[in-house]
Each structure stands twice: as C-alpha cells, then as structure tokens.
Design a protein around this motif. Structure first.
Motif, PDB file in Angstrom:
ATOM      1  N   ALA A 212       0.825  -1.343  -0.178  1.00 57.68           N
ATOM      2  CA  ALA A 212      -0.123  -0.027  -0.124  1.00 57.68           C
ATOM      3  C   ALA A 212       1.039   0.810  -0.251  1.00 57.68           C
ATOM      4  O   ALA A 212       0.857   2.044  -0.791  1.00 57.68           O
ATOM      5  CB  ALA A 212      -0.989   0.472   1.271  1.00 57.68           C
ATOM      6  N   LEU A 213       2.082   1.276   0.756  1.00 63.42           N
ATOM      7  CA  LEU A 213       3.002   2.357   0.951  1.00 63.42           C
ATOM      8  C   LEU A 213       3.380   2.520  -0.639  1.00 63.42           C
ATOM      9  O   LEU A 213       3.770   3.081  -1.013  1.00 63.42           O
ATOM     10  CB  LEU A 213       3.858   1.973   2.210  1.00 63.42           C
ATOM     11  N   THR A 214       4.164   1.646  -1.116  1.00 61.66           N
ATOM     12  CA  THR A 214       4.599   1.716  -2.401  1.00 61.66           C
ATOM     13  C   THR A 214       3.525   2.364  -3.907  1.00 61.66           C
ATOM     14  O   THR A 214       4.223   3.013  -4.186  1.00 61.66           O
ATOM     15  CB  THR A 214       5.293  -0.081  -3.175  1.00 61.66           C
ATOM     16  N   GLU A 215       2.743   1.845  -3.478  1.00 61.43           N
ATOM     17  CA  GLU A 215       1.540   2.116  -4.577  1.00 61.43           C
ATOM     18  C   GLU A 215       1.349   3.795  -4.052  1.00 61.43           C
ATOM     19  O   GLU A 215       1.203   4.370  -5.145  1.00 61.43           O
ATOM     20  CB  GLU A 215       0.165   1.972  -3.949  1.00 61.43           C
ATOM     21  N   LEU A 216       1.587   4.365  -2.396  1.00 62.52           N
ATOM     22  CA  LEU A 216       1.377   5.814  -3.075  1.00 62.52           C
ATOM     23  C   LEU A 216       2.195   6.401  -3.026  1.00 62.52           C
ATOM     24  O   LEU A 216       2.290   7.785  -3.595  1.00 62.52           O
ATOM     25  CB  LEU A 216       0.978   5.953  -0.825  1.00 62.52           C
ATOM     26  N   LEU A 217       3.815   5.609  -2.926  1.00 61.40           N
ATOM     27  CA  LEU A 217       5.004   6.781  -3.179  1.00 61.40           C
ATOM     28  C   LEU A 217       5.554   7.043  -4.461  1.00 61.40           C
ATOM     29  O   LEU A 217       5.364   7.357  -5.244  1.00 61.40           O
ATOM     30  CB  LEU A 217       6.085   6.021  -2.974  1.00 61.40           C
ATOM     31  N   ASP A 218       4.647   5.468  -5.589  1.00 58.48           N
ATOM     32  CA  ASP A 218       4.776   5.563  -6.843  1.00 58.48           C
ATOM     33  C   ASP A 218       3.969   6.113  -7.711  1.00 58.48           C
ATOM     34  O   ASP A 218       4.468   6.585  -8.488  1.00 58.48           O
ATOM     35  CB  ASP A 218       4.731   3.679  -7.620  1.00 58.48           C
ATOM     36  N   ASN A 219       3.063   6.544  -7.084  1.00 58.28           N
ATOM     37  CA  ASN A 219       1.668   7.358  -7.812  1.00 58.28           C
ATOM     38  C   ASN A 219       2.137   9.054  -7.400  1.00 58.28           C
ATOM     39  O   ASN A 219       0.868   9.930  -7.345  1.00 58.28           O
ATOM     40  CB  ASN A 219       0.317   7.021  -7.858  1.00 58.28           C
ATOM     41  N   LEU A 220       3.197   9.461  -6.363  1.00 60.67           N
ATOM     42  CA  LEU A 220       3.607  10.555  -5.722  1.00 60.67           C
ATOM     43  C   LEU A 220       2.123  11.207  -5.261  1.00 60.67           C
ATOM     44  O   LEU A 220       1.200  12.071  -5.104  1.00 60.67           O
ATOM     45  CB  LEU A 220       2.901  11.031  -7.019  1.00 60.67           C
ATOM     46  N   TRP A 221       1.508  10.171  -4.339  1.00 60.88           N
ATOM     47  CA  TRP A 221       0.452  10.763  -3.234  1.00 60.88           C
ATOM     48  C   TRP A 221       1.149  12.157  -2.795  1.00 60.88           C
ATOM     49  O   TRP A 221      -0.207  12.824  -2.540  1.00 60.88           O
ATOM     50  CB  TRP A 221       0.144  10.203  -1.693  1.00 60.88           C
ATOM     51  N   LEU A 222       2.231  12.383  -2.069  1.00 59.42           N
ATOM     52  CA  LEU A 222       2.198  13.693  -1.161  1.00 59.42           C
ATOM     53  C   LEU A 222       2.957  14.790  -2.883  1.00 59.42           C
ATOM     54  O   LEU A 222       3.954  14.023  -3.274  1.00 59.42           O
ATOM     55  CB  LEU A 222       3.574  13.941  -0.689  1.00 59.42           C
ATOM     56  N   ASP A 223       2.283  15.448  -2.733  1.00 61.38           N
ATOM     57  CA  ASP A 223       3.117  16.963  -3.550  1.00 61.38           C
ATOM     58  C   ASP A 223       2.953  17.794  -3.094  1.00 61.38           C
ATOM     59  O   ASP A 223       3.439  18.014  -2.282  1.00 61.38           O
ATOM     60  CB  ASP A 223       2.462  16.499  -5.419  1.00 61.38           C
ATOM     61  N   ARG A 224       3.181  19.247  -3.954  1.00 58.72           N
ATOM     62  CA  ARG A 224       3.508  20.219  -3.756  1.00 58.72           C
ATOM     63  C   ARG A 224       2.425  21.111  -2.698  1.00 58.72           C
ATOM     64  O   ARG A 224       2.586  22.033  -2.091  1.00 58.72           O
ATOM     65  CB  ARG A 224       3.599  21.416  -4.925  1.00 58.72           C
ATOM     66  N   GLY A 225       0.691  20.639  -3.149  1.00 60.28           N
ATOM     67  CA  GLY A 225      -0.510  20.710  -2.337  1.00 60.28           C
ATOM     68  C   GLY A 225      -0.373  20.237  -0.774  1.00 60.28           C
ATOM     69  O   GLY A 225      -1.006  20.493   0.263  1.00 60.28           O
ATOM     70  N   THR A 226       0.809  19.022  -0.771  1.00 62.82           N
ATOM     71  CA  THR A 226       0.596  18.600   0.679  1.00 62.82           C
ATOM     72  C   THR A 226       0.916  19.764   1.874  1.00 62.82           C
ATOM     73  O   THR A 226       2.339  20.075   1.755  1.00 62.82           O
ATOM     74  CB  THR A 226       1.620  17.606   0.471  1.00 62.82           C
ATOM     75  N   ARG A 227       0.617  20.374   2.872  1.00 68.65           N
ATOM     76  CA  ARG A 227       0.645  20.187   4.408  1.00 68.65           C
ATOM     77  C   ARG A 227       1.142  19.562   4.871  1.00 68.65           C
ATOM     78  O   ARG A 227       1.673  20.290   6.112  1.00 68.65           O
ATOM     79  CB  ARG A 227      -0.309  21.807   4.552  1.00 68.65           C
ATOM     80  N   ALA A 228       0.001  19.023   5.515  1.00 69.77           N
ATOM     81  CA  ALA A 228       0.464  18.110   6.805  1.00 69.77           C
ATOM     82  C   ALA A 228       0.443  16.469   6.681  1.00 69.77           C
ATOM     83  O   ALA A 228      -0.527  16.038   5.317  1.00 69.77           O
ATOM     84  CB  ALA A 228      -0.091  18.304   8.279  1.00 69.77           C
ATOM     85  N   VAL A 229       1.028  15.057   7.181  1.00 64.09           N
ATOM     86  CA  VAL A 229       0.503  14.018   6.955  1.00 64.09           C
ATOM     87  C   VAL A 229       0.703  13.613   8.242  1.00 64.09           C
ATOM     88  O   VAL A 229       1.495  13.809   8.987  1.00 64.09           O
ATOM     89  CB  VAL A 229       1.819  13.227   6.087  1.00 64.09           C
ATOM     90  N   PHE A 230      -0.367  12.768   8.696  1.00 69.07           N
ATOM     91  CA  PHE A 230      -0.863  12.856   9.824  1.00 69.07           C
ATOM     92  C   PHE A 230      -0.424  11.271   9.939  1.00 69.07           C
ATOM     93  O   PHE A 230      -1.275  10.414   8.936  1.00 69.07           O
ATOM     94  CB  PHE A 230      -2.016  12.544  10.421  1.00 69.07           C
ATOM     95  N   ILE A 231       0.144   9.878  11.231  1.00 73.15           N
ATOM     96  CA  ILE A 231       0.098   8.819  10.630  1.00 73.15           C
ATOM     97  C   ILE A 231      -0.389   8.399  12.417  1.00 73.15           C
ATOM     98  O   ILE A 231       0.528   8.820  13.663  1.00 73.15           O
ATOM     99  CB  ILE A 231       2.117   8.220  10.598  1.00 73.15           C
TER     100      ILE A 231
END
Length: 599
Positions: A212-231
């Motif tokens: 699941a993490l590899t899929e997010l990474l490969d498809n550019l889940w985080l980009d210039r518009g990302t301001r915060a990521v919560f785990i």
C-alpha cells in the motif's frame, strides 16, 4: 431537624460566630476535619489513576517510533524532506508496527496480530492521512508569473483541496470531510489542522502495508500541495491495562522542507479490573457523597448571604471545585460507556482503524482537570487555617500590597513588552527562541531566571544583540525585579509588626488546652468521689447500713441521688445493708476504677 442540619452543615457562614470566638474556632475546626477526609479521598482518586508505568510505556513507544533510525540513517525526528518521509515510512515505521518474529527469528505465532515489543497489541490498523492546499490559492507577482506555474499558500482551512487526484479511486485519492471520517482538529507546530483530508488505512500484515505504501509513493501521493501528513495508531498493554494512542505528524510548510512532531498519549481507559481499581471505585462513590454534601452546604450559605456570598474568594473557589468535580463525574460515566462501545466494535471488525484519538484527548483533558481541581483543593486548606494569626501573614501581606503591585506591574510590563518587541524584530529571523512574539515573552522570563543562549543573540546581531542583553538584564533584573521584592518585604514587615502588637485571640491551641483542662477536672472530681466512697466503706465495721453510709458521704458534700445509686448497685438483696461480701465487691471495683483513672 434544625439541630441535625446544624450538626451536619454548620459552618462559619451558617452560624452566628461574629461575637463568639470560641464557636468560630470550633466550627472552623469541624469544617477542617471534614475537609481533610475529602482531601484524602480526592488524592487517592487522582493518584490512583496514574502509575509510574505510564512514563515507561510512553518512553518505549517514543524510542521505537521517534528515535529509531532505519538502514538509511533516517529517523522520525530527522525528517526534512518528502523523500525522508517515505524512507521513514517504509523502514522504521513498518518495522516498529509489525512484529512477527522473536529476536532469534522464530515465529511469534500470533497469526496476523502484531504485538509490539512482544507485549503491546496493535489495535486495528494504522491510518495515514494528508491535508492538501489548492493550487493557485495564492497570487504570484507579475514579474515571476512566466517562471512559476503554480502557487500553494500556507495552510488555511478555507483553502483545503477537496478534489480527487492521482488514481482517483480509493480513500487515499478522494477527499473526506471531518464528519465523514469522524476526525478532529490538531494543533501542530505551525498551525491548527482540520480532521478532514485523504486517508489510507494500512493492513494487518507488514507485507500488505508495504504494498500500500509503495503504491502511494509510486503515484505521487504527496506533492506541492501537501501541508501535513498524519500517522495514527493505537496499542494496548494488558500487563498494565494501559492504552497508548500515537500520532506522528509531518508538516510541509510553504517554505519547503518538513517539520516533524509527535503526540503520544498513554491513558487508562478500562478502569475496573484489579482489587485496587475497585478500591478506587469505592473512593469515587465517597467522592460523589462529598460533592453532594458540599453542594447542600453552599446552597445553605447562598440562601443566607445571597449576593454578598460572592465577595469572598474562598466561596468562589468552593464553587469552582464543585463544578470541576461534577464535570469529572459526568465524563467518567461517558468515558466508560464510550470505551465499551468502541472495543465491542473493534472486536467485531479487527481490520478497521481503531480511532482512540477522541477518547485519549478527552481522557488527557480529564486528567488535567483533576490535576487543577486537586491543586485548588489543596489551596482551599488556607480557608480553614486562616483563624490562626501566623497563617494570616501571607494573605494579609498580599492583600495589603495588591495596589502597589498593580501599579508596579503596569510599569514592569511596559518595559517587558518593549524589550519583547525589540527582541522579536532583531533576532526573530535567526534565533528560534525569538521566532514568534509569544516565544519572545517566555524567552525573556527565562533570561530573568538565568536560562538563556547569549551566543545565539550575539550571532544574530553583533552590535544590537549585546546592547539588548545588557540593558534588559540591568533594567528588568537588577532594577524592576528588586523593586518588586522590596514592595513585598516592606509590606510583610508592616503586617508582622501589627500582628505581634495585637491582642492574642482564642487560638486552636487554646481550644485544645481548654478541652484538656475540662477533661482533667472531670477525671479529678471522679477520682475524689471514689476516694470518698472508699473512706465511707472503711469508716464502718462489719455490716454497713444505708443510713450510716449516706450520712458519711453527705458530710463530704455528695448528693442523695449519687449516694443511693452507688449503694443500690452493690446491695443485691435490697435489705439496705452491705454485708462483708458486698463490701468486698464494692472495694474491688473502686480500686479498678481508680487504677483506670490514673492510667
């Protein structure tokens, strides 16, 4: 009924004690004794909910998820770019979440359930959520519009991106409101973020989560518009009956880079398991009785004094303690019901995200409220010991110099805030402790206490830095702070001199002495009466008639009813004559009573 009410709720405010110093002291002493029992009960409650294991549980989780570095040397606290975030997520995060083998590579045999550090069960699955800002949410200057194609503003709740992107299908690529995912806002280092966004729930196994993490990474889940990521994820340790609710946050400011922060709340949500827990339950019931008792007491006082009741700071403090206690009782009931429902749902669907964030937050606020309430409860002790002349020195000193301190405070804070603004403008761009006006204020308080980084100030401005520091220390520390101490010392000396010249009123120790003397006099009189009866017995020979016994004791000043009661107690045949056996029994009992009085 009136007598019972006075005995239960008789206080210095319900009794007329203005002209009776002894009644005032006795009533205050009774209030103090009742309040001490209440204070012991609330201390047992507060400390009974805490444990030293709480700290070590938090430390273990912090060491694992925050301080542990992966193969690339990246740990959570060292994240500075988006690439670092993915390195951490695919390395230390997954390694810490999923424990499937012992240290000798033998299988844990826990099926698809992970036990972190072999003791802490991972509840449900972890959740990763991001918040984005819309493109062109800010305006690019005309001179740079040809070179800069997009503009993403600093985070603002009204500028959140709510459009689907990337793969479009799936929760990770579709926006969800705060209400839909039952989220809550979070106060980060830069700003406060909403509970909405795009989320991806991981799986119960390490392999599936890695995919699941590899899929997010490969498809550019985080980009210039990302301001915060919560785990977010939660664990439970059955050994100590503690939940650990963990939130890892990485903020991506508009300046670029990444700022990591974390929040680990270790709380006790399941309350009643061990014998000690049920003892605390008993203390909670006693606490409820005390609160009901004090509610009735305050109502009685309010009925008597009406609005003048609120003129005393102690009365206001009483109401604050009662109100906080009522809120604590209501939350305690709510928390117990809510946890049962949440655990029941989690057991039915073990593959869902276990959202304990809401409960952990309010449990933390509940603990904070109890801490504040306990603080006020201890301060309230001064209310009951204020009748003592020595104990009134502090309150008298502060009350008398209040106006002087107020005038001094105005002068002090004019200078203080002037230096705070100066420090913010001079060093705010380079020194972290001066980066905001609020931090400047706390930094200057720390300088007063001797905790400062002079080298950072000097590097930020080699000319004005030393001037700022020297003048601040001189005016605030050497001049203003010593003026404040002089006001307190001068007023204290006046109060102490006045109290020493006042006539001593009835004190608590005097009440104890009076009670002791009264008891002593009663024992002395009783001892004398026993001696008189013994003399009357020895004055006769052979059998003693009642008339002779009575005449002898009446000459010694005893009343008829006392003489008759003493004689009839041992005249078992009722013939008005004490034979030798009856006299012997009387002598033995008198000797025993005399020995008891001596002891």
């Amino acid at each position: 009924m009136q007598r019972c009410k006075r005995w239960l709720w008789g206080t210095t405010l319900t009794e007329n004690t203005s002209n009776n110093r002894e009644l005032f002291v006795r009533t205050t002493l009774r209030e103090l004794l009742v309040y001490v029992v209440f204070l012991v009960d609330i201390c047992l409650l507060t400390y009974g909910m805490t444990s030293s294991s709480t700290y070590y549980y938090t430390k273990a989780m912090t060491d694992l998820f925050v301080n542990t570095a992966g193969e690339g040397g990246v740990r959570f606290q060292s994240i500075s770019t988006m690439a670092d975030f993915w390195t951490y997520a695919q390395g230390p995060l997954l390694d810490g979440l999923y424990w499937t083998k012992w240290y000798n590579n033998q299988s844990l045999d826990s099926k698809d359930q992970s036990f972190i550090y072999y003791e802490n069960m991972l509840l449900g699955v972890p959740r990763m959520r991001q918040i984005k800002i819309k493109n062109n949410s800010c305006k690019v200057h005309n001179d740079f519009q040809d070179e800069i194609s997009g503009c993403f503003d600093v985070y603002n709740n009204n500028k959140e991106d709510d459009f689907s992107f990337g793969l479009i299908n799936g929760t990770a690529w579709t926006y969800h409101t705060e209400k839909e995912i039952k989220g809550s806002s979070h106060w980060g280092l830069l700003t406060t973020y909403s509970g909405a966004g795009y989320y991806q729930d991981l799986n119960r196994t390490k392999e599936e989560s890695a995919v699941a993490l590899t899929e997010l990474l490969d498809n550019l889940w985080l980009d210039r518009g990302t301001r915060a990521v919560f785990i977010d994820f939660s664990t439970y340790n059955a050994n100590i009956n503690m939940f650990c609710v963990i939130r890892l946050l990485v903020e991506f400011p508009a300046t670029g880079g990444a700022i990591p922060s974390y929040q680990i709340r270790t709380v006790k949500l399941i309350r009643y398991i061990t014998t000690w827990d049920y003892f605390i339950l008993g203390c909670e019931m006693v606490f409820c009785v005390f609160i009901l008792y004090y509610i009735v007491e305050e109502i009685l006082e309010l009925r008597i004094h009406k609005l003048s009741y609120f003129k005393s700071i102690w009365n206001i403090l009483d109401i604050v303690v009662i109100m906080l206690a009522i809120v604590a009782i209501i939350f305690n009931i709510f928390r117990t019901v809510k946890v049962d429902n949440l655990l029941g749902k989690l057991l039915e669907q073990p593959g869902i995200y276990a959202d304990f964030e809401f409960l952990a937050f309010w449990q933390t606020q509940y603990n904070n409220m109890n801490a504040v309430n306990l603080f006020f409860a201890w301060i309230k002790v001064f209310k009951y010991i204020s009748f003592n002349k020595t104990m009134t020195q502090l309150s008298s000193t502060l009350g008398r110099c209040a106006k002087d301190i107020l005038g001094f405070a105005i002068m002090f804070f004019i200078v203080f805030f002037a230096y705070a603004q100066l420090g913010y403008l001079l060093f705010g761009t380079e020194v972290e402790s001066f980066s905001t006006f609020g931090k400047c204020i706390f930094t200057q308080f720390r300088i007063i206490l001797g905790d400062f980084d002079y080298d950072a100030i000097d590097r930020a401005n080699r000319v004005l830095g030393p001037i700022y520091f020297i003048t601040y220390v001189f005016f605030v520390f050497f001049v203003l702070l010593n003026m404040f101490l002089a006001i307190i010392n001068d007023t204290y000396s006046e109060v102490k001199e006045e109290l020493s010249s006042q006539k001593d009123e009835l004190q608590f120790t005097d009440i104890i002495k009076q009670s002791y003397m009264k008891t002593f006099m009663k024992l002395k009189l009783k001892k004398e009466k026993i001696s008189d009866v013994q003399k009357a017995l020895h004055s006769g020979s052979g059998e003693i008639e009642f008339n002779d016994f009575r005449d002898t004791l009446k000459e010694m000043g005893h009343a008829d009813h006392e003489i008759t009661a003493a004689f009839s107690q041992f005249d078992r045949d009722g013939n008005q004559i004490l034979d030798e056996d009856e006299q012997e029994r009387m002598k033995i009992e008198l000797r025993q009573k005399r020995v008891c009085l001596i002891i």
